[in-house]
Design a protein around this motif. Structure first.
Motif, mmCIF file in Angstrom:
data_model
loop_
_atom_site.group_PDB
_atom_site.id
_atom_site.type_symbol
_atom_site.label_atom_id
_atom_site.label_comp_id
_atom_site.label_asym_id
_atom_site.label_seq_id
_atom_site.Cartn_x
_atom_site.Cartn_y
_atom_site.Cartn_z
ATOM 1 N N LEU A 1 0.892 -1.268 -0.086
ATOM 2 C CA LEU A 1 0.074 -0.025 0.020
ATOM 3 C C LEU A 1 0.993 1.149 -0.002
ATOM 4 C CD1 LEU A 1 -2.761 -1.039 2.731
ATOM 5 C CD2 LEU A 1 -3.115 -0.645 0.013
ATOM 6 N N TRP A 2 1.894 1.494 0.710
ATOM 7 C CA TRP A 2 2.772 2.330 0.983
ATOM 8 C C TRP A 2 3.530 2.708 -0.411
ATOM 9 C CZ3 TRP A 2 7.739 4.319 0.128
ATOM 10 C CH2 TRP A 2 7.875 5.517 0.580
ATOM 11 N N LEU A 3 4.191 1.610 -1.016
ATOM 12 C CA LEU A 3 4.627 1.785 -2.521
ATOM 13 C C LEU A 3 3.403 2.286 -3.493
ATOM 14 C CD1 LEU A 3 7.006 -1.346 -2.696
ATOM 15 C CD2 LEU A 3 7.778 1.100 -2.905
ATOM 16 N N ARG A 4 2.560 1.621 -3.399
ATOM 17 C CA ARG A 4 1.475 2.108 -4.432
ATOM 18 C C ARG A 4 0.971 3.417 -4.346
ATOM 19 N NH1 ARG A 4 -3.373 -1.369 -3.467
ATOM 20 N NH2 ARG A 4 -1.745 -2.935 -3.728
ATOM 21 N N ASP A 5 0.792 4.137 -3.083
ATOM 22 C CA ASP A 5 0.515 5.485 -2.711
ATOM 23 C C ASP A 5 1.787 6.100 -3.176
ATOM 24 O OD1 ASP A 5 -1.130 7.353 -1.867
ATOM 25 O OD2 ASP A 5 -1.192 6.631 0.223
ATOM 26 N N ALA A 6 2.639 5.921 -2.698
ATOM 27 C CA ALA A 6 3.936 6.862 -3.293
ATOM 28 C C ALA A 6 3.877 7.065 -4.385
ATOM 29 C CB ALA A 6 5.185 6.341 -2.434
ATOM 30 N N GLU A 7 3.858 5.731 -5.419
ATOM 31 C CA GLU A 7 3.937 5.902 -6.824
ATOM 32 C C GLU A 7 2.779 6.853 -7.426
ATOM 33 O OE1 GLU A 7 4.759 2.729 -10.157
ATOM 34 O OE2 GLU A 7 3.517 2.197 -8.603
ATOM 35 N N ASN A 8 1.685 6.623 -6.828
ATOM 36 C CA ASN A 8 0.482 7.273 -7.205
ATOM 37 C C ASN A 8 0.662 8.960 -6.983
ATOM 38 O OD1 ASN A 8 -1.931 7.714 -8.784
ATOM 39 N ND2 ASN A 8 -3.022 7.538 -6.715
#
Length: 191
Positions: free
Chosen positions: A155-162
């Protein structure tokens, strides 16, 4: 700005202005700058500026959820992240990003952090991405309830990327001219 928003009497902003601040939209009635005009300006500003500033603020919040550099937990976390992420991690680890990493935001270079985050995530293969998610999730699991460590890390990676993508997209929009916007609207209007 492509988005156009005009408050009317049923609009939430208009209701807030009239109910909470006791200022009718046509006040003053002299035909000069009135509450309705200010509401239009506020709406336009929110559409154009808040998008990029909110995404930047969210990126900072994501990093703030991680262990702080220079602390015992932070040193262990960032070393583990560097091992898990390999060369890609050099885009965001404090040893390489250093103190100015977040100073970029204060100096108006919003794209600096976003570019590094997108480079970091984009350079991770599936195996490294899973390892990085595990390291990040392990750091978050005591703070956040729900899901396992790997899931929280994903979730952290997806959110940071977005969020980084939103910043880069908004930065691109800042470079657009009135002619660019008119060409866009004409092209879509005539499609």
């Amino acid at each position: 700005m492509i988005v156009r928003r005009y408050p009317n009497e049923d609009d939430e902003l208009a209701q807030h202005l009239t109910d909470q601040l006791n200022t009718p939209l046509d006040r003053p009635e002299s035909g000069e700058l009135n509450t309705g005009h200010i509401a239009s300006i506020a709406a336009a500003t929110a559409c154009d500026v808040a998008y990029d500033q909110a995404a930047n603020g969210h990126l900072v919040d994501l990093f703030a959820a991680l262990p702080l550099p220079g602390t015992p937990e932070g040193r262990e976390f960032w070393a583990s992240l560097g091992e898990a992420g390999g060369q890609a991690a050099w885009n965001i680890v404090p040893a390489n990003a250093g103190g100015p990493f977040f100073d970029y935001l204060l100096n108006g270079n919003e794209g600096g952090i976003a570019f590094r985050v997108l480079s970091f995530v984009g350079e991770l293969d599936d195996e490294r991405r899973a390892a990085v998610a595990e390291v990040i999730g392990d750091a978050l699991k005591d703070t956040f309830v729900g899901g396992g460590a790997r899931y929280l890390g994903k979730l952290w990676l997806r959110d940071a990327e977005n969020s980084a993508w939103h910043v880069m997209l908004a930065s691109r929009r800042k470079q657009e001219t009135r002619e660019d916007r008119e060409r866009f609207l004409d092209a879509w209007g005539n499609a």
